[in-house]
Every structure is written in structure tokens, then in C-alpha cells.
Design an enzyme around this catalytic site. Structure first.
Site, PDB file in Angstrom:
ATOM      1  CD  GLU A 265      -4.851  39.608 -18.921  1.00 40.65           C
ATOM      2  OE1 GLU A 265      -5.104  40.971 -18.588  1.00 40.65           O
ATOM      3  OE2 GLU A 265      -4.604  39.619 -19.922  1.00 40.65           O
ATOM      4  NE  ARG A 490      -4.212  31.441 -29.443  1.00 40.99           N
ATOM      5  CZ  ARG A 490      -4.886  32.656 -28.970  1.00 40.99           C
ATOM      6  NH1 ARG A 490      -4.344  33.689 -29.305  1.00 40.99           N
ATOM      7  NH2 ARG A 490      -5.631  32.368 -27.721  1.00 40.99           N
ATOM      8  CE  LYS A 500     -10.568  35.790 -20.334  1.00 37.73           C
ATOM      9  NZ  LYS A 500      -8.727  36.230 -19.928  1.00 37.73           N
TER      10      LYS A 500
END
Length: 850
Positions: A265, A490, A500
Site C-alpha cells: 500500500e 512475518r 507507521k
């Protein structure tokens, strides 16, 4: 090196704004301003033809930008003629503009309109049926040998007068259909070409470059793709389909190759965790001779910024990979909308007006109790179609209506509880402008874009395991090709944060400089610190790929970086805190030039020549006024050796300032000329010499030493992570000194990086241009590969002996590194030398308890 392009520079920003005024999108206007020559031509064309008042749409403005690139040999009259053709809709494609430029170069004004229109294909419109007919005629006239002749045949067909102006994609589709008809599916019809994809030679998946030395863990990378989780993945075509023909169509389109995608994204900068996703997706495809798309998942215009698009491509390339094609989810907005309507028609979707609280309650609430359908689930199909059109046309505000998939509320998987497919957002999109008021969700978009791009392996992290069921459901509900989603664990690094939202808070509240502050673990921060990209790939491949989440301490990451630099970084003499030494038994003009290797074990790194003079500098920490038995460095009356120096030295006296601080040592050079035995030193220390003629030593304006940003081992889990900021996470040392060999090393490193970057970029552009044939106009605003993306100050890396590993910071300014500087390496007026410590020589003792 030319000045770095800065879109925030007032002059550049004004230029970008003027390009937006003629109809270009912000990303494309920014791209148009990058090349000074082309930007000047575009500005001239815009001013001379008053394009601000022409009302050009984005496609027309893009064609004018294309004209600016090609129109260097045209006069203003000829340029104006082409601009008029574009604005009137006569010239609609890049090919037509190129033909117009070529014609007017040979036939300047006055223009023969009839001949001009003929040469540029003005008014030529071919239906798909006509394209098929002309393709068949060309096939009969010049029969190809088989699938191996596909591209040559497409190119020859497009060169014929009848097909020259046909839509490239329709030509390609028609040719492939005819080839399948005549030669069978590609995997069985290819003559001598359709062998099992050949794995690349036993190499790392990253493209070879000056950043990828022979010491990289190639074996580990090979193993990770052939064993364990990745080794057990299905072969292309092995993913089940609802209809057999979907598999056959997929294999025909891909030629049986592996196709993956990296779909970030564009709402933030990539971090160390993303390096694993990049490695897995690009590396797996490359290992098996396939391709990986870079697809921007741009379905949330409220959070997307142009700088994120640019940075994502830059980081992918910096890590050593090149996208097969650069695409966007927004490429498919119209198709996704049409499929949403089709889903409604199949009674598999409905428009819902429930609030978020009502949806949550209907799904069982916090207690996960019985689930029930909302009142809108059973509304007539025609009503949902009309309401969906109302959503699209502005009837509803955000939150007032959504399109939901009609899945299975009784299923135990929450991903089957009528997920949202579309929502209303009053936000213009960076590519489509204000065309859409509704935007598809990730759950609706992701699997369908994978399907459109014929992805064979949709690789993602285990947080999406439950989404696999809805992924499969939607593809089957619409009866489209269904990729296989497979999930791996992950990568998390402890001791730092990667959220973020939290990083943005650090930036806004000035705890760090920006997203690229070297104390962070964003990829741009690691790059700025000087971490080599291959070291990151070594770290990821060394951890392996499995379904388990990997939680690793930052110290382990730094150890991998340290191991990589051990055999790749040149070594320079360096003193962080200089202390002057005067050799009392040599003359004022004493000079000896010493040739030394830049690495004791890697001769390929070369040599440097440094002066040895009467005035030296050692590190202040290498001297004590009070000696002791367990101390082996310099003290009054004590002898030490000098790394790579000609002779030991013995301290005979020292000088102090008013506060008692030692300011200078007086030493004897133990060269044996006094007839006495040369003392054997028990320790060696680093040094640099004062010699103005050679520019020695190199004085460093700032040396930045970085320590952990947080005092907590897991700041992300703390109630207030800001309470755990380490107030001593950075030390700035002014006045450090390096040997003069630094200048030659820096220039060599930059030159090698530029050469490698140019070669890689030329190859990458050619490959993308080939893959993009038929799609050129779709991505006129896409970020493009440039050599500048791969070259920064950080390529200048070295080990300061006994000090640490360092890299040149992006704020440093070295005149001799500029492209235009052809002089000998050395300091120039205005130079600013700023170094970042990449890692220490060994793990800092205080790292786990700051």
C-alpha cells in the site's frame, strides 16, 4: 553528480504546479520536471500554446509531455500543429504523436493536412473483428514457425499499414488466440523452447552489482527457495480451478512460468519487515525463471502520497530486484466495478446501510454470540444494483452505504461474514481524479487483481490465513482464474518499532530527523545509515522462510551486517578524538610515503598511499597519564606500535592546558638510528599524519554514533512507547580524522556505483518496455527506474580501524564526487564530511541495557 531532484524546492514546485495546470496528474507532473531539458521544452510548449486554457484531459496532457521529450528538432509552428491535433482529439496515442514528430521533422510547415493525417493514422478506427481479420491475413502471408516466433510476428504485424494504428493490446490478444488455435497451448506447442523453467545459476536472487560481492550467502538463498515452506509450493498450474478451462487459459498466458507480485500500500515507507516480502516474492520468481510484478495497492486515496510510490520502487531496486511490470490496483477500477455489479446480479452481493456498530452486533458482538443477517441482505437484486449505482453517482456520503459480499454467516471464519466490497469515499484519487466516489476494499480487490495478472503464487504473511477462504470464495463466485494463496511467517525485529503511526509520531514530535533517521528500521533509514542491501538479503535468507513468525533482536541483525562488512569494506586509519603527537627526533620536513593495503585479506580492494611525518594524531583514548600493568597503550615512558606505520614511538613528555587536559604528546620515533635496540611494542594504535601537500588528514565535520532508540526490548508493546525513548541514542563527534586515502576510496566507490546503476537501469527499462507492450498508455504516471535511485553517498563505506564501520551521510557534500569534477580526489571549498556509524566492530556492551 547533478543536484538531487527536490520537488519541494520552490522553483521546482512552481514548475510542477504549472504542469498540473495543463492537465497532468501530480505524479506525472513531478516526473516531467525531473529532466531539466525536457521540462524546459514542456514549459515552452505550454506557454506558447496557452495550454492552461485549453482544458486538456490527463491523457492529452500526457501526450503533450511525450511531445516535449521528442520535439527537440521541431520549430514552434510544428509543435503547435501537433498540440492542436492532440487537443482536437485527432492524435490519441503515443505512436501517433511519434509519427507526427517524425513527419514534421521531414516536412515542416506549411503542413499538407491530408498527407499528415494519413501518416499519423488520424481517423483510423479498427474494430476487434477487423483486427482479427488483418492478423489472419498477415499470418497467411508470413506464416510463423511456432510459439518461438510470437514476439517477432507481433512486431511484424504491427508494422503493416493495416495494423499500424490498431490498439496494441488487441493485436497481441488476436495473435495469441490465433497461435493457440494453430499451434496448441503454449506449454505444448513451443518448439524447442518449452522446457521446464531453468533455475538461474546457483546465485543470489538479487541482481549482481557493486553492492553484491562474492561473499554473499548464495547457498543459503538457493536453499531457502528449494527447501522448507517455499520448496513445498505447488508448480504453476497446480492450483485447483472451478472450471478446467481457467487453468488452461492461465498456463497459456504465463507459458507455465512462476508469476508472483509484491503489492504494498503506498501509504508509508517500507521497513525491515518488508524486506522479507520483497525477498520472498521477487526471489522465488527469479529462482524459478519467472516474473514478479510490483503492484501498488492504491485503493485508499485518503492515505496515499506520491513520495511513497517513488520510495517503494527505489527500495525494491536498491535491494537488487527489478519489477517485471509496475502496475496499480487502480488500473482495474472499471473492471472491478463491473465485476461488483456482476456479483450483485449473481445474488452474491448487496448494498447495506447498517452502521459499523450494527454490523458488529449482527456478527455476534464482543461475545461472538449468534450471528444474524441484516435487513438489507434479502433486498431484491435490482434494488441493490440501483443502490450501488447511487453510491457511485454521489447519492450517499461515507458511512451511509456499503456493498457487502453475500457469503456464509454460519461459517466459523469471520472472513466469511459478508465482508465489505465497496465503500464511499469523498477523496480524489491520485490517478483517476474525481472519477470515482466509491473504492473497492482490500478483500475485494486483492484476489481479483491477482487473477487479472495471472499470479501463480500469491505469497503473503500468516496474518492473512483466514482471508484465504474469502479469497477463494470470490474468485469462484465470479468464475475467474483463482491463484493459490500461501502464507509464510512475518519478520519482526525486537527493540524497535515498525508501526507507521508510531514512526510518524516520532517524526512529528522531533524525536528523530525524519523517516530516514539512521536509528529507525525503515529501509530508507537503513540505507542512509550505510547498511549494504546484500547484508539485508543475507539476514533474511539466513533466517529461512517458514509459517512461524520470526522475532529477532536487532543485535542479531547488526551481527549479520558486521559479518558482511568484515570482508567487503576497505579499512582506513581513523582517530575519533585526535590528540597531537610531535616526533622530537626527526626534522620539520621529515616525510615518508607509505603504501598500505585497504584490506589485509581482500587484495581486490586495492591500496592507498599515506604520508608519515613529524606531526601525527592518535586517539585521545589511546593515552593515559597514569600507567598500569594491565594497560598496554601509550603512557609516559611507554612504547607502542603504529598500525601500518614504519616504526614504534615512545612518549617522552606531554603538554596540558590550564584545566590540566592533555593537549599534545612529545614522542621519540624508535627507528634505531640512535644505535639503541628498538623496543618491542605490546600494542598497536591507529594514527594519521599532518601533511598539507597531500591533504592529510581528512577532517570530519561530524561523526554520528548511533545506539538503540529505545530502552525497552519491546517498545511496541509498551503503554506509551515514548516513555522509553533513549535520551542518549546518538552521539555527535566533531573533528575526527581519517587517512587521506578516503578521497580516492570515495571517488572509486561512487564511480563504480554509477557505472553499475547505469547498466542495471538500461537493462531494467528495456525489460519493462518489453513487458509493457500494449499497456504503454496505462502507466504514463508510474515511477520509472533511474540510475539515481541506486546511487547515494552511502555507497562510500569503510572500516575505521579499531573504531567501527562508517558510511557517508546523505547530508555530506564532497565536490570531488560530482560528475562534473574531473580533478584529482581531494577536498574542495564548501565540502562537508559527515559520517554515520553503520555498526560497531563488535556488539556494544551496553546495548541490551541502555
Amino acid at each position: 553528480m547533478p543536484p538531487k531532484f527536490d520537488p519541494n524546492d520552490p522553483a521546482v514546485a512552481e514548475l510542477i504546479a504549472s504542469f498540473e495546470a495543463i492537465g497532468l496528474s501530480k505524479p506525472k507532473a513531478t516526473d516531467a520536471a525531473r529532466n531539466p531539458k525536457n521540462a524546459a521544452t514542456l514549459k515552452e510548449i505550454a506557454d506558447q500554446n496557452d495550454l492552461k486554457g485549453k482544458g486538456l484531459n490527463e491523457k492529452q496532457a500526457s501526450l503533450v509531455a511525450t511531445l516535449a521529450v521528442q520535439a527537440g528538432n521541431l520549430g514552434s509552428t510544428e509543435r503547435a500543429h501537433i498540440v492542436t491535433g492532440i487537443s482536437e482529439g485527432k492524435l490519441k496515442s503515443v505512436d501517433q504523436v511519434s509519427a507526427a514528430v517524425k513527419y514534421l521533422e521531414a516536412h515542416p510547415a506549411p503542413v499538407n493536412e491530408e498527407e499528415f493525417d494519413k501518416e499519423c493514422g488520424v481517423g483510423v478506427e479498427l474494430t476487434p473483428e477487423q483486427v482479427n481479420e488483418f492478423v489472419r491475413s498477415h499470418f497467411e502471408a508470413q506464416p510463423p514457425e511456432g510459439w518461438s516466433s510470437l514476439m517477432a510476428f507481433i512486431n511484424s504485424a504491427k508494422a503493416t499499414p493495416t495494423l499500424r494504428w490498431a490498439p496494441p493490446l488487441e493485436v497481441k490478444t488476436s495473435v495469441e488466440k490465433l497461435f493457440t488455435e494453430r499451434f496448441g497451448p503454449k506449454e505444448t506447442g513451443t518448439k524447442g523452447k518449452n522446457k521446464e523453467p531453468k533455475a538461474p545459476a546457483k546465485t543470489a536472487a538479487a541482481a549482481p552489482s557493486s553492492e553484491s560481492p562474492a561473499t554473499s550467502s548464495k547457498l543459503a538463498e538457493r536453499t531457502v527457495f528449494e527447501e522448507g515452506f517455499l520448496g513445498k509450493l505447488h508448480k504453476p498450474g497446480g492450483n485447483a480451478q472451478i472450471h478446467p478451462h481457467l487453468r488452461e487459459q492461465h498456463l497459456t498466458a504465463t507459458g507455465g512460468k512462476v508469476f508472483t507480485r509484491f503489492p504494498p500500500e503506498p501509504n508509508g515507507f517500507l521497513h525491515i519487515g518488508h524486506s522479507k516480502a520483497i525477498f520472498v516474492n521477487f526471489g522465488y520468481a527469479a529462482h524459478y525463471g519467472g516474473h514478479c510484478y510490483l503492484r501498488y495497492d492504491d485503493t485508499n486515496p485518503e492515505a496515499e502520497e506520491a513520495r511513497y510510490f517513488e520510495s517503494i520502487l527505489e527500495m525494491v531496486r536498491w535491494l537488487g530486484f527489478e519489477p517485471y511490470r509496475i502496475t496499480y490496483s487502480s488500473d482495474h477500477f472499471q473492471t472491478l466495478h463491473d465485476l461488483a455489479v456482476e456479483l450483485i446480479k449473481r445474488d452474491r452481493a448487496y448494498v447495506c446501510h447498517c452502521t459499523g456498530e450494527e454490523i458488529k452486533a449482527n456478527r455476534g458482538g464482543e461475545e461472538r454470540g449468534p450471528r444474524k443477517a441484516c435487513s438489507h441482505r434479502s433486498r431484491p437484486i435490482e434494488e441493490s444494483i440501483a443502490e450501488f449505482a447511487g453510491m457511485r453517482d454521489g447519492k450517499y456520503q461515507p458511512g451511509e452505504a456499503i456493498l457487502r459480499m453475500k457469503q456464509d454467516l454460519e461459517d466459523g471464519n469471520p472472513q466469511m461474514w459478508d465482508l465489505v466490497a465497496y465503500r464511499v469515499l469523498n477523496a480524489p484519487h491520485h490517478r483517476t481524479g474525481a472519477k470515482w466516489r466509491i473504492y473497492p476494499t482490500y478483500d475485494f480487490t486483492h484476489c481479483l487483481c491477482d487473477s487479472f495478472e495471472n499470479i501463480s503464487h500469491s505469497l503473503c504473511t500468516t496474518e492473512f490465513i483466514t482471508a484465504r477462504q474469502s479469497y477463494d470464495w470470490l474468485c469462484d463466485a465470479l468464475e475467474v482464474y483463482k491463484p493459490r494463496q500461501s502464507e509464510y511467517g512475518r519478520l519482526n525485529l525486537t527493540g524497535t518499532i515498525m508501526s507507521k503511526r508510531k514512526i510518524l509520531k516520532l517524526v512529528r514530535e522531533k524525536y528523530v530527523r525524519d523517516w530516514d533517521d539512521p536509528r529507525l528500521y525503515t529501509l530508507i533509514a537503513l540505507r542512509r545509515r550505510g547498511v549494504p542491501p546484500q547484508a539485508i538479503l543475507n539476514f533474511v535468507s539466513g533466517l529461512g522462510v517458514s509459517t512461524a513468525t520470526t522475532n529477532i533482536q536487532t543485535v542479531r541483525f547488526e551481527q549479520t551486517v558486521r559479518q558482511y562488512l568484515e570482508n567487503t569494506a576497505p579499512r582506513l586509519l581513523m582517530v575519533l578524538k585526535p590528540l597531537k603527537v610531535t616526533l622530537e627526533n626527526v626534522t620539520e620536513d621529515y616525510l615518508e610515503m607509505i603504501e598500505k593495503p585497504l584490506h589485509p585479506k581482500v587484495s581486490e580492494l586495492g591500496k592507498s598511499t599515506i604520508p608519515f611525518t613529524r606531526t601525527l594524531y592518535i586517539d585521545a583514548e589511546d593515552f593515559r597519564v597514569q600507567d598500569s600493568k594491565d594497560y598496554f597503550r601509550l603512557a609516559p615512558g611507554k612504547t607502542v606500535g603504529l598500525f601500518q606505520g614504519p616504526h614504534p614511538i615512545t612518549c617522552t613528555s606531554y603538554k596540558t592546558d590550564a584545566e590540566g587536559n592533555v593537549t599534545e604528546l612529545v614522542c621519540k620515533l624508535e627507528d634505531g638510528k640512535d644505535g639503541k635496540p628498538v623496543p618491542k611494542p605490546k600494542a598497536f594504535i591507529q594514527w594519521v599524519a599532518e601533511h598539507a601537500a597531500s591533504g592529510s588528514p581528512v577532517r570530519v565535520d561530524e561523526t554520528r554514533i548511533f545506539l538503540p532508540l529505545f530502552t525497552s526490548d519491546n517498545p511496541a508493546a509498551e503503554d506509551n512507547f515514548l516513555d522509553h525513548i533513549n535520551p542518549n541514542s546518538e552521539e555527535v563527534i566533531k573533528g575526527a580524522m581519517i587517512e587521506v586515502g578516503f578521497w580516492s576510496l570515495a571517488k572509486t566507490a561512487i564511480s563504480a556505483a554509477r557505472k553499475d546503476a547505469e547498466a542495471r537501469t538500461t537493462k531494467a527499462k528495456a525489460a519493462i518496455a518489453e513487458a509493457d507492450k500494449g499497456h504503454e498508455e496505462e502507466h504514463g504516471d508510474a515511477p520509472v527506474a533511474t540510475a539515481e535511485q541506486l546511487v547515494g553517498n552511502e555507497v562510500v563505506r569503510f572500516q575505521g580501524l579499531r573504531v567501527g564501520y562508517f558510511a557517508l551521510d546523505k547530508e555530506a557534500k564532497l565536490g570531488c564526487l560530482q560528475d562534473s569534477d574531473t580533478g584529482a580526489p581531494g577536498r574542495r571549498d564548501g565540502d562537508v564530511v559527515i559520517l554515520n556509524r553503520i555498526v560497531s566492530l563488535k556488539e556494544d556492551s551496553g546495548k541490551s541495557a541502555v
